[in-house]
Design a protein around this motif. Structure first.
Motif, PDB file in Angstrom:
ATOM      1  N   GLN A 137       0.823  -1.201   0.000  1.00 24.67           N
ATOM      2  CA  GLN A 137       0.000   0.000   0.000  1.00 24.67           C
ATOM      3  C   GLN A 137       0.861   1.256   0.000  1.00 24.67           C
ATOM      4  O   GLN A 137       0.550   2.236  -0.678  1.00 24.67           O
ATOM      5  CB  GLN A 137      -0.939  -0.010   1.207  1.00 24.67           C
ATOM      6  N   ARG A 138       1.950   1.227   0.788  1.00 29.14           N
ATOM      7  CA  ARG A 138       2.822   2.399   0.839  1.00 29.14           C
ATOM      8  C   ARG A 138       3.489   2.638  -0.512  1.00 29.14           C
ATOM      9  O   ARG A 138       3.519   3.769  -1.007  1.00 29.14           O
ATOM     10  CB  ARG A 138       3.891   2.212   1.912  1.00 29.14           C
ATOM     11  N   LEU A 139       4.017   1.568  -1.138  1.00 26.76           N
ATOM     12  CA  LEU A 139       4.652   1.700  -2.442  1.00 26.76           C
ATOM     13  C   LEU A 139       3.651   2.160  -3.501  1.00 26.76           C
ATOM     14  O   LEU A 139       3.972   3.000  -4.350  1.00 26.76           O
ATOM     15  CB  LEU A 139       5.282   0.370  -2.852  1.00 26.76           C
ATOM     16  N   TYR A 140       2.446   1.597  -3.434  1.00 29.17           N
ATOM     17  CA  TYR A 140       1.425   1.991  -4.404  1.00 29.17           C
ATOM     18  C   TYR A 140       1.075   3.471  -4.246  1.00 29.17           C
ATOM     19  O   TYR A 140       0.949   4.208  -5.234  1.00 29.17           O
ATOM     20  CB  TYR A 140       0.165   1.140  -4.224  1.00 29.17           C
ATOM     21  N   LEU A 180       6.665  -3.744  -7.588  1.00 28.62           N
ATOM     22  CA  LEU A 180       6.374  -2.347  -7.298  1.00 28.62           C
ATOM     23  C   LEU A 180       7.663  -1.545  -7.137  1.00 28.62           C
ATOM     24  O   LEU A 180       7.743  -0.393  -7.579  1.00 28.62           O
ATOM     25  CB  LEU A 180       5.519  -2.246  -6.029  1.00 28.62           C
ATOM     26  N   GLN A 181       8.670  -2.144  -6.502  1.00 29.28           N
ATOM     27  CA  GLN A 181       9.938  -1.447  -6.323  1.00 29.28           C
ATOM     28  C   GLN A 181      10.607  -1.184  -7.671  1.00 29.28           C
ATOM     29  O   GLN A 181      11.148  -0.094  -7.913  1.00 29.28           O
ATOM     30  CB  GLN A 181      10.862  -2.263  -5.419  1.00 29.28           C
ATOM     31  N   LYS A 182      10.573  -2.165  -8.571  1.00 29.51           N
ATOM     32  CA  LYS A 182      11.158  -1.986  -9.896  1.00 29.51           C
ATOM     33  C   LYS A 182      10.416  -0.891 -10.678  1.00 29.51           C
ATOM     34  O   LYS A 182      11.033  -0.090 -11.380  1.00 29.51           O
ATOM     35  CB  LYS A 182      11.118  -3.303 -10.665  1.00 29.51           C
ATOM     36  N   LEU A 183       9.103  -0.873 -10.537  1.00 28.59           N
ATOM     37  CA  LEU A 183       8.329   0.165 -11.208  1.00 28.59           C
ATOM     38  C   LEU A 183       8.660   1.542 -10.653  1.00 28.59           C
ATOM     39  O   LEU A 183       8.710   2.530 -11.394  1.00 28.59           O
ATOM     40  CB  LEU A 183       6.830  -0.125 -11.052  1.00 28.59           C
ATOM     41  N   SER A 184       8.909   1.612  -9.352  1.00 31.67           N
ATOM     42  CA  SER A 184       9.288   2.884  -8.750  1.00 31.67           C
ATOM     43  C   SER A 184      10.621   3.371  -9.308  1.00 31.67           C
ATOM     44  O   SER A 184      10.791   4.559  -9.622  1.00 31.67           O
ATOM     45  CB  SER A 184       9.374   2.728  -7.227  1.00 31.67           C
ATOM     46  N   GLU A 185      11.567   2.445  -9.431  1.00 33.20           N
ATOM     47  CA  GLU A 185      12.870   2.810  -9.990  1.00 33.20           C
ATOM     48  C   GLU A 185      12.735   3.221 -11.456  1.00 33.20           C
ATOM     49  O   GLU A 185      13.391   4.165 -11.911  1.00 33.20           O
ATOM     50  CB  GLU A 185      13.824   1.625  -9.856  1.00 33.20           C
TER      51      GLU A 185
END
Length: 270
Positions: A137-140, A180-185
């Motif tokens: 939820q936090r990453l989203y 989600l982490q990869k998408l953030s990067e």
């Protein structure tokens, strides 16, 4: 426009953006919960509902054969048609949580058509989490705050962001933290267009505030529609604890099945 009023308008836009993103997270979380809970409900409880329907049909047919009563025959025909899937299955909202004491088995049931369509996909991952984790939820929320298409109005940028957020939503529904982490990067490497500078900024801010509030109203309506899903009533009755809900409903169904079997055996033995 004076500096204090301009700053007030800026602040109002920031608040509207924050509210919009909070509502977006709530809507996506609820949708993921309902979709996954519905699949798990069918996988784990579908056979119990089928057994209960079959026992009801056998009981009705036995009573009709013993009495020859036209009303009993009608009930038997309806019960058998229900087993055959000729009647739609309803979602009784009033009995969403069920009543274990009296063996009431009127818990919500997925339509038979949906069961057939979704059973294979759902069975592939029956242990998938129903509620995305707090970390997801936090990453989203962070990704949505930076990349959501609702935060821009340029058509080209909307298209780019829409394609990206579709991938974000898919990872979020699966509770895929690594994804989600990869998408953030990935998004960090992309450039987003700045807002207009003065003197056009004041008009841009006013129009944006109107637009954000309209989108907020749309999302609030979408969330309300999701909340009207009978499965949402079931989850709410169990404080969104899907495992407790499934266990409780299954216990009710087993109790009802035992009662139906006892009744049927008594009829056959009489």
């Amino acid at each position: 426009m004076s500096e204090p009023l301009f700053q007030s308008l800026e602040d109002a836009v920031v608040v509207a953006e924050t509210n919009l993103l909070d509502t977006q997270v709530a809507v996506e979380t609820l949708r993921a919960e309902l979709d996954q809970f519905t699949r798990l409900h069918q996988i784990q409880l579908g056979p119990l509902y089928s057994r209960l329907d079959e026992l009801d049909a056998l009981t009705a047919e036995t009573e009709a054969a013993m009495t020859g009563d036209p009303e009993a025959i009608r009930r038997a025909v309806e019960a058998r048609a229900k087993v055959a899937g000729e009647d739609p299955l309803l979602f009784p909202a009033d009995d969403a949580a069920g009543d274990a004491e009296d063996g009431d088995a009127d818990a919500p049931r997925p339509p038979r058509e949906e069961s057939a369509a979704n059973g294979t996909d759902a069975a592939a991952d029956p242990d998938a989490p129903v509620r995305p984790s707090k970390t997801a939820q936090r990453l989203y929320r962070e990704l949505a705050r930076r990349s959501h298409p609702d935060l821009v109005q340029d058509p080209t940028e909307i298209a780019r962001r829409s394609a990206f957020i579709t991938r974000v939503n898919a990872a979020y529904e699966k509770d895929d933290l690594a994804g989600l982490q990869k998408l953030s990067e990935e998004w960090s490497l992309a450039a987003s267009g700045p807002a207009p500078d003065a003197p056009q900024r004041e008009m841009w801010l006013r129009n944006r505030l109107i637009w954000l509030r309209a989108k907020q109203a749309e999302l609030s309506l979408e969330r309300q529609t999701l909340m009207e899903n009978p499965m949402a009533d079931v989850l709410a009755a169990y404080q969104y604890d899907s495992l407790t809900a499934l266990r409780s409903i299954s216990e009710q169904l087993y109790t009802a099945i035992q009662e139906r079997e006892t009744l049927l055996n008594a009829l056959i033995g009489s």
